[in-house]
Motif scaffolding. Sequence first.
Motif, PDB file in Angstrom:
ATOM      1  N   ARG A  20     102.662 -33.903  75.767  1.00  0.00           N
ATOM      2  CA  ARG A  20     102.068 -34.699  76.910  1.00  0.00           C
ATOM      3  C   ARG A  20     102.567 -36.157  76.906  1.00  0.00           C
ATOM      4  O   ARG A  20     103.018 -36.659  77.923  1.00  0.00           O
ATOM      5  N   SER A  21     102.348 -36.706  75.759  1.00  0.00           N
ATOM      6  CA  SER A  21     102.914 -38.171  75.690  1.00  0.00           C
ATOM      7  C   SER A  21     104.531 -38.460  75.726  1.00  0.00           C
ATOM      8  O   SER A  21     104.920 -39.311  76.531  1.00  0.00           O
ATOM      9  N   ALA A  22     105.016 -37.367  75.364  1.00  0.00           N
ATOM     10  CA  ALA A  22     106.693 -37.399  75.279  1.00  0.00           C
ATOM     11  C   ALA A  22     106.978 -37.257  76.752  1.00  0.00           C
ATOM     12  O   ALA A  22     108.035 -37.854  77.403  1.00  0.00           O
ATOM     13  N   ARG A  23     106.328 -36.449  77.599  1.00  0.00           N
ATOM     14  CA  ARG A  23     106.902 -36.215  78.792  1.00  0.00           C
ATOM     15  C   ARG A  23     106.471 -37.426  79.897  1.00  0.00           C
ATOM     16  O   ARG A  23     107.261 -37.462  80.589  1.00  0.00           O
ATOM     17  N   VAL A  59     110.465 -25.962  84.543  1.00  0.00           N
ATOM     18  CA  VAL A  59     109.867 -26.135  83.410  1.00  0.00           C
ATOM     19  C   VAL A  59     108.355 -25.971  83.441  1.00  0.00           C
ATOM     20  O   VAL A  59     107.691 -26.478  84.467  1.00  0.00           O
ATOM     21  N   GLU A  60     107.505 -25.202  82.650  1.00  0.00           N
ATOM     22  CA  GLU A  60     106.323 -24.974  82.764  1.00  0.00           C
ATOM     23  C   GLU A  60     105.698 -25.386  81.441  1.00  0.00           C
ATOM     24  O   GLU A  60     106.180 -24.933  80.358  1.00  0.00           O
ATOM     25  N   LEU A  61     104.666 -26.452  81.408  1.00  0.00           N
ATOM     26  CA  LEU A  61     104.068 -26.778  80.207  1.00  0.00           C
ATOM     27  C   LEU A  61     102.502 -26.449  80.399  1.00  0.00           C
ATOM     28  O   LEU A  61     101.767 -26.991  81.330  1.00  0.00           O
ATOM     29  N   MET A 218     113.681 -32.308  75.263  1.00  0.00           N
ATOM     30  CA  MET A 218     114.544 -32.699  76.465  1.00  0.00           C
ATOM     31  C   MET A 218     113.726 -32.139  77.675  1.00  0.00           C
ATOM     32  O   MET A 218     113.305 -32.589  78.880  1.00  0.00           O
ATOM     33  N   LEU A 219     113.389 -30.589  77.530  1.00  0.00           N
ATOM     34  CA  LEU A 219     112.678 -30.171  78.808  1.00  0.00           C
ATOM     35  C   LEU A 219     111.283 -30.816  78.881  1.00  0.00           C
ATOM     36  O   LEU A 219     110.722 -30.909  79.909  1.00  0.00           O
ATOM     37  N   ARG A 220     110.549 -31.022  77.873  1.00  0.00           N
ATOM     38  CA  ARG A 220     109.191 -31.503  77.854  1.00  0.00           C
ATOM     39  C   ARG A 220     109.252 -32.951  78.817  1.00  0.00           C
ATOM     40  O   ARG A 220     108.521 -33.348  79.374  1.00  0.00           O
TER      41      ARG A 220
END
Length: 377
Positions: A20-23, A59-61, A218-220
């Motif tokens: 989450r923080s990376a995103r 992308v789905e998280l 990368m995707l996050r």
Amino acid sequence: MDNEGWRESGSRSWPDADWRSARETSSSADLADEGLITGAFDEERSFGGRAAPVSLGHVELRDTRGPHEVWAHAAGRDLSITQLTPEPCRGHLLRASLGDMGFDSGAFDGDLRVRGVMSRKAFSLVSVMEQEGVLNQWGHRVEEGDIVAIPPGGELDGRFQGHVAYAVVTAPWGLVMQRAEAFEWLADPCFWTEPAVYSPPPEARAACKRVLQGCAGMLRAMSGGVPSGAVAFLRNELLDGLLTALAEVKVEGARRQGALNAARIVRGAEDFLESGGARQAVQIEDICVALNISRRTLYRAFHDLLDISPKAYLRLKNMSAARARLLDAGRHPTTVTQVALDQGFWELGRFSGAYRAMFGESPSETLRGAQGAAHGR
């Protein structure tokens, strides 16, 4: 277990707990500075302006409440998942569509029997990123860093016990063969004709893990839509990372589908139960007669592979099937009573209590959650 590559703070291979923080704090420019994005990702044009990215990927998280969300609900998958231990199977999931290629990355904790088709039209490469506990495919032990290769229509068939972090690349047959041409003997179509578990040497495992973690990072960071240049880069990077590791494996070291007797017996029992319709009415003796084996042999196979008796497994399988049906209630409306009766649970009070002990919530809570999620779309 060596987790230095996973935890190293100086890389963009973020720990899954920090996605989450990376995103929120990372950008594509940061990733480019660290060498994870090449010129193919450049959106600059000669007039000095920045062209609007063309979003060809998504992308789905999300956090997951159980294994059915992680595995069975992806497009093209047809998996039967049986939870073997009475506790919530929590985890988190990244799922990305990259044109005609898919990428999953995530982790969960639990004890699961998973069997079924990963993709009927595409090739699936499953990498075990972290593993604490017992993993097997077709009865063969799977270790951290192993790669499970499954051709179109092939089955994932095994047990996932403990904490598991994984990555799955799903790609069309033609794309896999095109990229495989650069890796000598991997270009032989015979290599890809049946499911198998491959064990790359340590250096190749570590390199593959870094690639998969870097792409997941990368995707996050991108979240939502993925620009066209990033889609092209990620498709090549993911496939080449896995193929490079596979190219280091000795062919004779592959563990093929269906080699161990216990796995064959459990598969045969499952097939008989599925073909028999009302599974609650099936007796252990019926399975033994159908498979032409003794009761002792049947019990030994289930204990060797799953650590439970055939009768206990049948009950857990029906309970997990009920959960899968309730989770799908947003698309196919139903009731708790109907689901319980369909799976052979005639005493609704006992069913509700056993369900809560197994999954950490009541059947009605699962149903309301599925219906609420459907209305929120």
